[in-house]
Design a protein around this motif. Sequence first.
Motif, short mmCIF file in Angstrom:
data_model
loop_
_atom_site.label_atom_id
_atom_site.label_comp_id
_atom_site.label_asym_id
_atom_site.label_seq_id
_atom_site.Cartn_x
_atom_site.Cartn_y
_atom_site.Cartn_z
N ARG A 63 -33.49 18.31 43.69
CA ARG A 63 -33.37 17.03 43.98
C ARG A 63 -34.03 16.76 43.01
N THR A 64 -34.47 17.26 42.00
CA THR A 64 -35.17 16.76 40.86
C THR A 64 -34.55 16.50 39.57
N ARG A 65 -34.10 15.20 39.20
CA ARG A 65 -33.42 15.10 38.33
C ARG A 65 -34.34 15.51 36.61
N ASP A 66 -32.90 15.46 35.98
CA ASP A 66 -33.47 16.01 34.76
C ASP A 66 -33.60 14.66 33.57
N ALA A 67 -33.86 14.79 32.30
CA ALA A 67 -34.15 14.19 31.77
C ALA A 67 -32.35 13.04 31.70
N GLU A 68 -32.12 14.13 31.79
CA GLU A 68 -30.58 12.49 31.59
C GLU A 68 -29.94 12.17 32.85
N GLY A 69 -31.44 12.60 33.70
CA GLY A 69 -31.14 11.85 35.38
C GLY A 69 -29.80 12.83 36.07
N LYS A 70 -29.72 13.93 35.72
CA LYS A 70 -28.62 14.29 36.66
C LYS A 70 -30.19 15.84 37.54
N LYS A 71 -29.44 15.95 38.49
CA LYS A 71 -30.22 16.80 39.57
C LYS A 71 -29.07 18.08 40.48
N GLY A 72 -29.15 18.52 41.10
CA GLY A 72 -27.90 19.12 41.06
C GLY A 72 -28.40 21.10 40.93
N PRO A 73 -27.22 22.07 40.72
CA PRO A 73 -27.77 23.34 40.31
C PRO A 73 -28.15 23.58 39.26
N VAL A 74 -29.49 24.86 39.53
CA VAL A 74 -29.66 25.28 38.02
C VAL A 74 -28.31 25.60 37.36
N ARG A 75 -28.33 25.43 36.39
CA ARG A 75 -27.51 25.59 35.44
C ARG A 75 -26.92 26.86 34.96
N TRP A 76 -28.45 27.91 34.65
CA TRP A 76 -28.56 29.29 34.30
C TRP A 76 -29.90 29.13 34.52
#
Length: 167
Positions: free
Chosen positions: A117-130
Amino acid sequence: MTEATTTDLREIPFQTADGGSATLSDYAGQVLLVVNVASKCGLTPQYEQLEQLQRAYADRGFTVLGFPCNQFMGQEPGSIDEILEYCSTTWGVTFPVFDKVKVNGGRAAPLYKALKRTRDAEGKKGPVRWNFEKFVIAPEGAIHRFRPNVKPDDPAVVGVIEASLPR
């Protein structure tokens, strides 16, 4: 940063490498770097930087928490004992490495369900990418997310860690 409350997050149980149970509350007052790790990934050399951070900041209230994950192209196929041996002998890992987890999907570990549920630097949350996605959790509750391509020793990661260390 996250919308999840770290109070709830800190109480979510997860399994230790020896089959026991732990929570983030076991590391109260510390800055934590939670990362899903894998032994056979192009990003595996990040273990070296993770261990450097552990050694540099452990005595100041910081620890890395490694969660092996085999969800990305089967890049963590070994048993937990094989993983621990590999981490120790290949990378000199001294930080805690826990039991294997799933980070995405319906069977994702509850800790990762909350962390996503935490957003990254680009404001995106969701699945772990890798493999090697990183979450820095400050003692007061702030959570910062860094995607796998951001190295552990990146100035953005180190800056968050240093700013969050207990004074």
